[in-house]
Every structure is written in C-alpha cells, then in structure tokens.
Design an enzyme around this catalytic site. Sequence first.
Site, PDB file in Angstrom:
ATOM      1  N   SER A  49       0.830  -1.203   0.000  1.00 26.99           N
ATOM      2  CA  SER A  49       0.000   0.000   0.000  1.00 26.99           C
ATOM      3  C   SER A  49       0.870   1.262   0.000  1.00 26.99           C
ATOM      4  CB  SER A  49      -0.963  -0.048   1.200  1.00 26.99           C
ATOM      5  OG  SER A  49      -2.046   0.845   1.001  1.00 26.99           O
ATOM      6  N   ASP A 161      -5.479  -3.689  -2.630  1.00 30.46           N
ATOM      7  CA  ASP A 161      -4.469  -3.485  -1.593  1.00 30.46           C
ATOM      8  C   ASP A 161      -3.859  -4.800  -1.088  1.00 30.46           C
ATOM      9  OD1 ASP A 161      -3.287  -2.803   1.068  1.00 30.46           O
ATOM     10  OD2 ASP A 161      -4.160  -0.845   0.624  1.00 30.46           O
TER      11      ASP A 161
END
Length: 259
Positions: A49, A161
Amino acid sequence: MSMKFFKKAKNKKIGLALGGGAVLGAAHIGVLKAMDELNIPVHFISGTSIGAFISAFYGFGKSWEEIESLTKDLNWLDLTGLSIPKLGLLSNKKLGDVIKKSLGDVNIEDAQIPVAMVATDITSGEKVVFFKGDVETAVMASSCIPGIFIPVEIDGRLLVDGGIVENVPVSPLKEMGADFIISVDLNAEHPYRKPENIVEVMLRSFDFTLKAATELQTEKVDIQIKPDLSEFNMMDISQADELIGAGYDEAKEALKKIS
C-alpha cells in the site's frame, strides 16, 4: 551505537518491510531518516500500500529528503471526487502520477535497491508479489484500498491493496535473500477513536481485519518498529511533519534497544 548494531548484523543482508496505513505512511520517511543517520544500509526493500509507494522511490535512489518533498503535497485520499453514482469508488491514479512524474516509465527490476510490492487478487484472494514490471501500475495495485479505490487490472487479474494478504511484507524480503529484517508496522500501536467519515470507517474496518495476521507475520523479524500514531488520522496529509517525526523517534529507539 551504530557500530553495535553492525556487530549484530555483520555480513547480513538487511531487508526493510514498509507496511500499509494510508497517510500514516509518512512515518516511513522518518524511519528512513533514522537509518540514514545511523548508516544502516538497506539491501532489499518491500512495501504494501503506501509502503509500496515509499519503497518505489527509495529503491530508485531517492533520499528520504526527496521522498518527503514528493509526498507532502499528495492528498491521495481526497474526497472531492466521491459521488453516489461512483458507488463510493475513487481512483488512486494520483499515486501513479507522482511515481511517473518523478521516476519516469521504469520497471521494478531496474531499481538500484531490489524492490518488491504486494497486492491481492480480489477474485481469488491470492497474494500477488511484484518483483518486476511497471512501477506505476504496481504501486497503484498495492495501494488500492478495497471499497475506496477502483481495482487495478493487470494481466486479466483485478488487484487491490496487498494489506489483505500481508500488510507488513516480510515474506518477499526472505524470498529476495534478506537474512536480517526490519519491519515497520503503522497500525500496531494505533488506538482507535471515533471515525469522522465513511472513508475512515472503511479504513478502520480494514485495520481490524489485518491486525492479528500482521502480528503473526512479523513475530520473527529482527527489529520491529511500531510508532504510536494514535494522535493522527489516516487521511490528513497536513500531519506529515509530525508523522515523520514519530517514525524517526521510534526507529531510533528501536535500534537502540537491539544494540
């Protein structure tokens, strides 16, 4: 103090794992600052991320000062594009645009420091680790928070993610050959307070889901850096200076403990 560190880490290949945490990722810059001051080398770096975003710059030779300058104006969780017809979905192309503007059209395998980035196949639930390929696209995939950002399609796979599968990406470092691992967990010491909007509700739910798995995934690393970021929210980039300071202070303290 750094000499004592190197006595323990002598002849080791040091890997640095940077975890996810939205805007809290500014704390990673403080960690890089502390490591630079202590002359601690990074032989491999991985990110999930926002950690993937930071690791891309560091892997391609950007100093912590340059990364600080590049990120301070990045309001990547800007809600102005959110509307009901979009079903709550935004694009995280701002992250990709910053990567492309600063680094150009580059591939992960061409980094000065070997880099890995983690994403999740939202169809199969599989972990997808990028060791090669387009940096911009990989960063966008790794940082695509489910329910907030539009999934990124790569080779027919819909990716989101990487925090879903490994929020502090230790395993890619081992695969690359690191034998002394430093991890940075932005959520471990983060008490929760009342969320202020729908995006914070979703981010908070995401954190709860990840926490137990992250503890297991990082329990055997050599140094764990866990800054207390309870004073900060996950969306306001104006906190960057304070977040960098918190990451710096915690990193210095963690490295003192290990020495």
